[in-house]
Design a protein around this motif. Structure first.
Motif, short mmCIF file in Angstrom:
data_model
loop_
_atom_site.label_atom_id
_atom_site.label_comp_id
_atom_site.label_asym_id
_atom_site.label_seq_id
_atom_site.Cartn_x
_atom_site.Cartn_y
_atom_site.Cartn_z
N ASP A 348 0.90 -1.20 -0.04
CA ASP A 348 -0.03 -0.12 0.03
C ASP A 348 0.95 1.26 0.00
O ASP A 348 0.48 2.34 -0.55
CB ASP A 348 -0.90 0.22 1.16
CG ASP A 348 -1.85 -1.03 0.98
OD1 ASP A 348 -2.14 -1.60 0.01
OD2 ASP A 348 -2.32 -1.60 2.21
N ASN A 349 1.85 1.14 0.74
CA ASN A 349 2.71 2.44 0.94
C ASN A 349 3.90 2.59 -0.11
O ASN A 349 4.63 3.66 0.18
CB ASN A 349 2.84 2.63 2.36
CG ASN A 349 1.88 2.81 3.28
OD1 ASN A 349 1.15 3.55 3.03
ND2 ASN A 349 1.75 1.85 4.30
N ASP A 369 5.08 6.78 2.27
CA ASP A 369 4.54 7.33 3.57
C ASP A 369 5.60 7.87 4.49
O ASP A 369 6.29 6.93 4.95
CB ASP A 369 3.81 5.86 3.98
CG ASP A 369 3.25 6.62 5.40
OD1 ASP A 369 3.08 7.61 5.74
OD2 ASP A 369 2.89 5.63 6.18
N TYR A 553 -1.38 8.53 -4.63
CA TYR A 553 -1.42 8.14 -3.01
C TYR A 553 -2.02 9.12 -2.01
O TYR A 553 -2.78 9.20 -1.12
CB TYR A 553 -0.01 7.86 -2.85
CG TYR A 553 0.32 7.25 -1.23
CD1 TYR A 553 0.03 5.97 -0.78
CD2 TYR A 553 0.76 7.99 -0.49
CE1 TYR A 553 0.36 5.85 0.33
CE2 TYR A 553 1.12 7.78 0.76
CZ TYR A 553 0.96 6.61 1.30
OH TYR A 553 0.89 6.11 2.47
N TYR A 554 -1.41 10.34 -2.51
CA TYR A 554 -1.67 11.70 -1.54
C TYR A 554 -3.16 12.03 -1.97
O TYR A 554 -3.83 12.66 -1.05
CB TYR A 554 -0.80 12.68 -1.65
CG TYR A 554 0.33 12.35 -0.75
CD1 TYR A 554 0.19 12.66 0.48
CD2 TYR A 554 1.45 11.81 -1.30
CE1 TYR A 554 1.24 12.61 1.33
CE2 TYR A 554 2.26 11.54 -0.28
CZ TYR A 554 2.33 11.85 0.80
OH TYR A 554 3.49 11.44 1.76
N ARG A 557 -5.09 9.60 0.09
CA ARG A 557 -5.04 9.66 1.65
C ARG A 557 -5.48 11.10 2.10
O ARG A 557 -6.05 11.31 3.15
CB ARG A 557 -3.32 9.76 2.04
CG ARG A 557 -2.95 8.28 2.50
CD ARG A 557 -1.78 8.32 3.04
NE ARG A 557 -1.70 8.31 4.47
CZ ARG A 557 -0.81 8.20 5.35
NH1 ARG A 557 0.54 7.66 4.88
NH2 ARG A 557 -0.76 8.65 6.44
#
Ligand code: SF4
Length: 622
Positions: A348-349, A369, A553-554, A557
């Motif tokens: 995931d990260n 991350d 990703y960002y 998140r």
């Protein structure tokens, strides 16, 4: 108790009190403080009151030796009631027995530590390192008293120890329990193995430490890098050589180390062919594991067993090298560790990439991350995060996963009229426009006109080394009537400092450097050492596969991929470069941005100007 040793300048008392309150409430303080606010002295004085009352240690985390020296100097200014000590990371250069061996210079702290243990072993009842033996006969307490009054910086302390025949690294460890303030590089806290040892040496748990993070805007990237791992084609060649030198061991039914290397090279070549676009390419998460299984004809369990076998072979090689006082490094071991980490890693990260750097392609598992390595910031007593370019503070907190935060933004205290910031709307460095001849020629013309407008020390910040090379090849230097010095790719620190010193002391010199490079951060250009900066373009990151993965990703998140990965870092880089101009209340300077896109960039305070050379001449004639 008020530890502040100077007359307060505007904003400083407020800053000290703000930090003190955050510490007393066991909260994080996230602070953007402009030039002249005295970040080092205010953060020390804001933390020391509570720390001294409650036996808590202040750990000052720095990126450079010069920042460490500053911490020692400010602690000295506070007085002898504060014991400050600065400790550098372990390297061959910190060991009097290893520093002259050129092979060991490349050793990392873990390798040097292993070699040190070998030296410390007893042979016929006698320790092989006299610098370590003499520590036993030394009165540590009297040394602590001496250091409390003499305030040596890291280099002086090393010299003092060596003059007394003591190992500087081992002896400094013994002094840590006496210290109120300890200045150390980031890895002491953010690399778990080093942190465990550091806690033992200091004698207090993390919960009894206040962490001050200097130049905090660097921390998220640093934490991502700490968790990132990679493996290159050159490293594979070294494995093959090591296997040849030490025997090509069989790992599983006819498969030897060199067979694995050959297959790894094939897989890397196929990753390049299939996935690489320009600089990098994103790989499917199971790419390496699937390819290894199919090309070697084995199961995932067998791959895991083969890795274990390679680790054992590597351990044996390292052990032998250690006994011979050679760098305890095994490339076979490193390859096994890489394969294991890549296969077992968190999906995931991390984004898994193939990267091309010159003639050395590599696999990279890039950690997106930052908060994954930020646990010490949660487990410590309190943390103080300071930088001149930290806004938006909420984004910084989100990236690191900080909770219980007090925020403060404090402008620089120097007169605003000492600085002129302007931009032009006549050129753009947008990807699609930068090479259009009309735009490129205009850009070159504007650089020439701006630099030649006044005879002051000027830094020209290019968006990349390749763009700098292109302009130099196209005759930029010949059109400037001045001496030019260059920040070059891969310069060593002494070479860079040499360039920096030459430029600082020049009269109307020109420095060519890169936005976001080492010159644009952390170096101080006081007074007339730098009076004008010209920023060519806006240093947006290249739209690589890594950047696209980070944006996604960002977005997921925090709902703002472009902000976190592109706008915020770009604005910070530009503000860092522009911030080199004004370092004291008498400094003055001009920042010129050659790119029309500045008008839409939040966070950069520059006015549109139609005749920049005239505005520059007018500013300096005042
Ligand atoms: S104890 Fe110090 S001087 Fe001796 S080998 Fe280790 S680092 Fe070097």
């Amino acid at each position: 108790m008020d530890y502040f040793p100077y007359k307060y300048r505007p904003g400083q008392k407020e800053l000290v009190e703000f930090i003190d309150r955050a510490v007393r409430d066991r909260r994080c303080a996230v602070i953007e403080a402009g030039t002249g606010t005295g970040k080092t002295i205010t953060s020390l004085c804001g933390t020391l009151g509570y720390a001294k009352e409650h036996g808590i240690k202040v750990i000052y985390l720095t990126r450079t030796k010069s920042q460490q020296k500053q911490v020692v100097r400010e602690s000295e200014a506070i007085g002898d009631e504060i014991f400050c000590i600065a400790m550098q990371g372990r390297s061959a250069s910190s060991c009097p027995l290893m520093r002259d061996d050129p092979e060991l210079a490349a050793g990392n702290s873990e390798e040097i530590s292993k070699l040190c243990s070998e030296y410390k072993k007893k042979k016929n009842g006698v320790c092989q390192c006299r610098f370590f033996t003499s520590i036993e006969e030394t009165d540590v307490e009297s040394w602590a008293s001496r250091i409390r009054t003499e305030h040596p910086d890291p280099e002086d302390l090393v010299q003092m120890c060596e003059d007394a025949g003591l190992c500087p690294y081992e002896f400094t460890k013994l002094l840590l329990p006496y210290a109120d303030v300890i200045a150390v590089p980031y890895p002491f806290v953010f690399m778990p193995m080093i942190l465990d040892r550091f806690i033992q040496w200091t004698g207090v748990p993390l919960s009894q430490m206040i962490l001050i993070i200097d130049e905090a805007h660097n921390l998220p990237d640093y934490l991502r890098d700490v968790q990132t791992f990679e493996y290159s084609g050159h490293a594979m060649d070294l494995v093959a050589k090591e296997a040849k030198d030490h025997g090509d061991f069989e790992l599983h039914e006819g498969i030897s180390v060199t067979d694995v290397v050959a297959v790894m090279k094939e897989i890397l070549a196929s990753a390049e062919k299939e996935y690489l676009i320009d600089d990098d390419g994103m790989l499917p998460p199971y790419f390496l594991e699937d390819e290894l299984m199919s090309r070697l004809g084995v199961s995932s369990v067998t791959i895991s067993r083969m890795c274990k076998a390679m680790e054992e072979i590597g351990d044996g090689i390292m052990e032998k090298k250690k006994e011979r006082k050679k760098l305890p490094r095994s490339y076979i071991h490193s390859m096994a560790m890489f394969i294991r980490a890549w296969i077992d890693g968190d999906e995931d990260n991390y984004v898994r990439l193939v990267i091309k750097e010159g003639d050395n392609p590599m696999f990279q598992a890039y950690c997106m991350d930052a908060s994954g390595a930020a646990d010490p910031l949660v487990d410590c007593f309190s943390s103080i995060h300071m930088s001149g370019t930290l806004q938006p503070l909420s984004a910084y907190e989100q990236e690191l996963g900080l909770g219980r935060v007090n925020r403060l933004c404090l402008d620089g205290i120097f007169p605003k009229e000492n600085m002129l910031s302007v931009y032009t709307d006549k050129v753009s460095m947008k990807y699609e426009e930068r090479d259009i001849p009309q735009n490129y020629d205009k850009l070159m013309q504007m650089v020439v006109e701006c630099v030649n407008a006044v005879h002051v020390n000027t830094a020209v910040f290019f968006p990349s080394y390749s763009f700098m090379d292109k302009m130099v090849d196209d005759g930029l230097v010949q059109r400037l009537n001045r001496d030019v010095v260059y920040e070059e790719r891969g310069m060593s620190q002494p070479e860079l400092m040499n360039v920096f010193e030459n430029f600082k002391t020049s009269d109307g010199g020109v420095l060519f450097c890169v936005t976001g490079g080492r010159i644009s951060e952390g170096l101080d250009f006081p007074d007339k050492a730098l009076e004008m900066v010209v920023l060519i373009g806006i240093p947006y990151p290249k739209p690589t596969a890594k950047l696209r993965a980070m944006r996604r990703y960002y977005d997921i998140r925090f709902g703002d991929g472009i902000g976190f990965t592109t706008v915020i870092p770009t604005v910070r880089k530009m503000r860092q470069a522009m911030g080199r101009l004004i370092r004291s209340e008498t400094d003055r300077g001009v920042a010129i941005i050659l790119d029309r896109r500045v008008s839409g960039l939040k966070g950069i305070d520059a006015g549109l100007c139609q005749d920049i050379p005239a505005a520059v001449r007018e500013f300096f004639s005042r």
